[in-house]
Design an enzyme around this catalytic site. Structure first.
Site, short mmCIF file in Angstrom:
data_model
loop_
_atom_site.label_atom_id
_atom_site.label_comp_id
_atom_site.label_asym_id
_atom_site.label_seq_id
_atom_site.Cartn_x
_atom_site.Cartn_y
_atom_site.Cartn_z
N SER A 171 33.50 -3.32 -4.08
CA SER A 171 33.50 -1.96 -3.53
C SER A 171 34.87 -1.67 -2.96
O SER A 171 35.42 -2.46 -2.20
CB SER A 171 32.43 -1.84 -2.43
OG SER A 171 32.53 -0.57 -1.80
N CYS A 203 38.98 4.16 8.05
CA CYS A 203 38.10 5.28 7.72
C CYS A 203 37.36 5.70 8.99
O CYS A 203 36.94 4.86 9.78
CB CYS A 203 37.11 4.89 6.63
SG CYS A 203 37.93 4.35 5.12
N GLU A 216 31.07 -11.18 8.61
CA GLU A 216 29.65 -11.33 8.38
C GLU A 216 29.30 -11.35 6.91
O GLU A 216 30.02 -10.82 6.05
CB GLU A 216 28.88 -10.21 9.09
CG GLU A 216 29.27 -8.84 8.57
CD GLU A 216 28.83 -7.72 9.49
OE1 GLU A 216 28.50 -8.00 10.66
OE2 GLU A 216 28.83 -6.58 9.04
N CYS A 272 39.92 -4.37 9.02
CA CYS A 272 40.41 -3.58 7.88
C CYS A 272 41.49 -2.65 8.40
O CYS A 272 41.40 -2.14 9.51
CB CYS A 272 39.27 -2.76 7.27
SG CYS A 272 39.78 -1.82 5.79
N CYS A 289 33.77 4.29 9.99
CA CYS A 289 33.52 2.87 9.74
C CYS A 289 33.81 2.00 10.95
O CYS A 289 34.90 2.06 11.52
CB CYS A 289 34.36 2.40 8.56
SG CYS A 289 34.20 0.63 8.23
N GLY A 345 36.17 -5.31 5.38
CA GLY A 345 37.46 -5.38 4.73
C GLY A 345 37.53 -4.66 3.39
O GLY A 345 36.52 -4.26 2.83
N GLU A 346 38.76 -4.51 2.91
CA GLU A 346 39.01 -3.84 1.63
C GLU A 346 39.40 -4.92 0.61
O GLU A 346 40.52 -5.43 0.62
CB GLU A 346 40.13 -2.80 1.81
CG GLU A 346 40.68 -2.22 0.53
CD GLU A 346 39.61 -1.69 -0.42
OE1 GLU A 346 38.79 -0.86 -0.01
OE2 GLU A 346 39.61 -2.13 -1.59
N CYS A 348 25.76 -9.76 0.45
CA CYS A 348 26.89 -8.88 0.75
C CYS A 348 27.92 -9.69 1.53
O CYS A 348 27.60 -10.24 2.57
CB CYS A 348 26.39 -7.69 1.57
SG CYS A 348 27.70 -6.61 2.14
N CYS A 365 27.42 -2.95 8.67
CA CYS A 365 28.82 -2.84 8.25
C CYS A 365 29.83 -3.10 9.35
O CYS A 365 30.51 -2.21 9.84
CB CYS A 365 29.09 -1.46 7.64
SG CYS A 365 30.69 -1.40 6.82
N ASN A 409 25.30 4.86 9.25
CA ASN A 409 24.83 3.97 10.32
C ASN A 409 25.64 4.22 11.57
O ASN A 409 26.83 3.89 11.61
CB ASN A 409 25.06 2.50 9.92
CG ASN A 409 24.06 2.07 8.89
OD1 ASN A 409 22.87 2.26 9.04
ND2 ASN A 409 24.57 1.49 7.82
N SER A 423 34.06 4.00 -2.91
CA SER A 423 33.64 4.76 -1.74
C SER A 423 34.27 6.14 -1.80
O SER A 423 35.45 6.30 -1.52
CB SER A 423 34.07 4.04 -0.46
OG SER A 423 33.40 2.82 -0.36
N LEU A 424 33.48 7.13 -2.17
CA LEU A 424 34.00 8.47 -2.36
C LEU A 424 33.89 9.28 -1.07
O LEU A 424 34.86 9.71 -0.50
CB LEU A 424 33.22 9.14 -3.49
CG LEU A 424 33.90 10.19 -4.33
CD1 LEU A 424 35.23 9.71 -4.88
CD2 LEU A 424 32.97 10.62 -5.46
N HIS A 425 32.67 9.48 -0.62
CA HIS A 425 32.34 10.06 0.69
C HIS A 425 32.75 11.50 0.89
O HIS A 425 32.34 12.12 1.87
CB HIS A 425 32.92 9.21 1.83
CG HIS A 425 32.49 7.78 1.79
ND1 HIS A 425 31.24 7.38 1.39
CD2 HIS A 425 33.15 6.64 2.08
CE1 HIS A 425 31.15 6.06 1.45
NE2 HIS A 425 32.30 5.58 1.86
N1 SAH Z 1 36.31 -1.47 2.05
C1 SAH Z 1 35.40 -1.32 1.00
C2 SAH Z 1 34.18 -2.21 1.09
C3 SAH Z 1 33.55 -2.42 2.43
S1 SAH Z 1 32.71 -1.07 3.17
C4 SAH Z 1 34.99 0.12 0.86
O1 SAH Z 1 35.31 0.92 1.73
O2 SAH Z 1 34.38 0.45 -0.16
C5 SAH Z 1 31.16 -0.98 2.24
C6 SAH Z 1 30.57 0.42 2.23
O3 SAH Z 1 30.02 0.78 3.51
C7 SAH Z 1 31.58 1.48 1.88
O4 SAH Z 1 31.06 2.40 0.96
C8 SAH Z 1 31.81 2.13 3.23
O5 SAH Z 1 32.33 3.41 3.09
C9 SAH Z 1 30.43 2.10 3.82
N2 SAH Z 1 30.38 2.34 5.26
C10 SAH Z 1 31.34 2.08 6.18
N3 SAH Z 1 30.93 2.42 7.41
C11 SAH Z 1 29.68 2.92 7.28
C12 SAH Z 1 28.73 3.44 8.20
N4 SAH Z 1 28.97 3.49 9.50
N5 SAH Z 1 27.55 3.85 7.70
C13 SAH Z 1 27.27 3.75 6.38
N6 SAH Z 1 28.14 3.27 5.48
C14 SAH Z 1 29.33 2.86 5.92
FE1 SF4 Z 2 37.97 -0.45 5.46
FE2 SF4 Z 2 35.96 0.12 3.75
FE3 SF4 Z 2 35.68 0.46 6.42
FE4 SF4 Z 2 37.28 2.09 5.07
S1 SF4 Z 2 35.05 1.90 4.81
S2 SF4 Z 2 37.75 1.12 7.06
S3 SF4 Z 2 38.12 0.72 3.56
S4 SF4 Z 2 35.97 -1.46 5.35
#
Ligand code: SAH
Ligand code: SF4
Length: 357
Positions: free
Chosen positions: A194, A114, A90, A110, A117, A162-163, A103, A336, A293, A216-218
């Site tokens: 990102s 995570c 997308e 991926c 995600c 994706g990454e 975006c 996402c 989300n 993406s620290l989290h």
């Molecule tokens: N793989 C890369 C880029 C794609 S994800 C990365 O992880 O940075 C883009 C952003 O959306 C990242 O910060 C990811 O952690 C965040 N993200 C993933 N799933 C999410 C969700 N369910 N709610 C909010 N943010 C989310």
């Molecule tokens: Fe992949 Fe980014 Fe999702 Fe982690 S947050 S699974 S790195 S797309």
């Protein structure tokens, strides 16, 4: 099928033209037709000699991924689902008063899994080609039409599926095209990659094509980040922070953006804010808090709004520039990777039904 010109950066295109016995400067002309004017028919490229147009028609094509669905939310956010053969990815356009952000995705699925995600839950399908990555921008520009200021794409963020740093061989030429004045002409500050924190690839991006970086620290500690993002076991926070500091030496912005998804009862307590402040003090950064989300089957909940606000205030009180991501039209049902995820589920269900029959 010929060579898809959408994925060739200027050097690659000049090389391709040299192979046809053409002068390298034709690359600029051709890039303007393809990327700036969105033309995919060589016959329409009137300032190229007719024999060249004919040769291009034989040897090349301009092909973006096919659009599977195209939807606009009430707030103007527009989302395309694009067919990349075995699956769908997308691209989302987010109009704002002072900018328009596209975006885009870098991989189908991926492999990093995570836990919060939706894309990760789908598993990994494959890397997108450079043409498929640029094709998202090419298509969006054409679909939006640049005649109205509120439809201009001023920023690109690689925050879709994706990454990107696990697909640098294709992402790098795509980035160079985004920056090229004969293609999309975006400034380095307005193109953001990102990443979940692939340390060696952060260094490679810094060497080969430094653009704005979001990490993406989290989680503020290895113990928690190991659980939320398995990649942390390979590249723990100390190494990640050191890579961020190295990146800043070449970065077009003087800070890194740390993304921090707000998970209720998981990473949103005052103690987490304190740890995060300590961690962030080591590197020039801004923090973007992302309300989680939810998606079907998700094991987390979004932190309450008041908790997100308090968390932001704690960081701000410590002098860290902190923003809270606005939830946009599609966040409710399809953020996402979720839209593509729903399609994938539906396909699987259809397959099951077909097998059962
Ligand atoms: N793989 C890369 C880029 C794609 S994800 C990365 O992880 O940075 C883009 C952003 O959306 C990242 O910060 C990811 O952690 C965040 N993200 C993933 N799933 C999410 C969700 N369910 N709610 C909010 N943010 C989310
Ligand atoms: Fe992949 Fe980014 Fe999702 Fe982690 S947050 S699974 S790195 S797309």
């Amino acid at each position: 099928m010929g060579v898809n010109l959408l994925g060739l950066d200027r050097d690659a295109l000049a090389g391709f033209l040299a192979g046809l016995g053409e002068k390298p400067f034709r690359a600029r002309q051709l890039m303007r037709w393809v990327h700036q004017l969105g033309v995919d028919d060589f016959a329409a490229m009137t300032d190229l000699a007719k024999p060249l147009r004919a040769r291009l028609a034989e040897a090349a094509d301009v092909t973006a991924p096919r659009v599977v669905s195209d939807a606009t939310a009430p707030d103007g956010t527009r989302k395309w689902l694009l067919d990349v053969g075995s699956s769908a990815v997308e691209a989302v356009f987010i109009p704002e008063a002072s900018r328009g952000t596209l975006c885009i995705s870098s991989q189908a699925g991926c492999m990093l899994d995570c836990r919060f995600c939706a894309t990760g839950k789908q598993g990994f399908n494959r890397n997108l080609t450079a043409a498929e990555i640029v094709g998202q921008l090419w298509h969006a520009r054409r679909a939006l039409g640049a005649s109205r200021a509120d439809r201009v794409i001023s920023n690109v963020v690689m925050m879709g599926m994706g990454e990107p740093l696990l697909n640098l061989d294709n992402v790098l030429p795509a980035l160079r095209l985004m920056l090229d004045d004969n293609a999309y002409g975006l400034s380095r500050r307005r193109v953001t990659v990102s990443t979940s924190g692939i340390v060696p690839a952060i260094d490679r991006l810094r060497e080969e094509c430094p653009v704005a970086l979001a990490v993406s620290l989290h989680a503020p500690s290895d113990a928690l980040r190991d659980v939320l993002m398995p990649i942390n076991r390979k590249y723990p926070l100390r190494e990640l922070m050191a890579a961020c500091a190295r990146y800043l030496e070449r970065a077009p912005r003087d800070s890194i953006t740390f993304e921090y998804v707000m998970l209720d009862g998981v990473n949103d307590a005052p103690a987490h804010a304190r740890e995060l402040i300590a961690l962030a003090s080591g590197v020039s950064c801004k923090i973007n808090l992302i309300p989680f989300n939810p998606f079907p089957g998700a094991e987390y909940r979004r932190s309450p709004e008041a908790a997100i606000r308090r968390f932001a205030e704690r960081l701000q009180a410590a002098g860290i520039i902190t923003t809270i991501r606005k939830t946009r039209g599609f966040d409710i049902d399809a953020a996402c990777g979720q839209l593509a995820g729903q399609i994938a589920d539906r396909t699987r269900r259809t397959l099951k039904i077909a097998r059962a029959a």
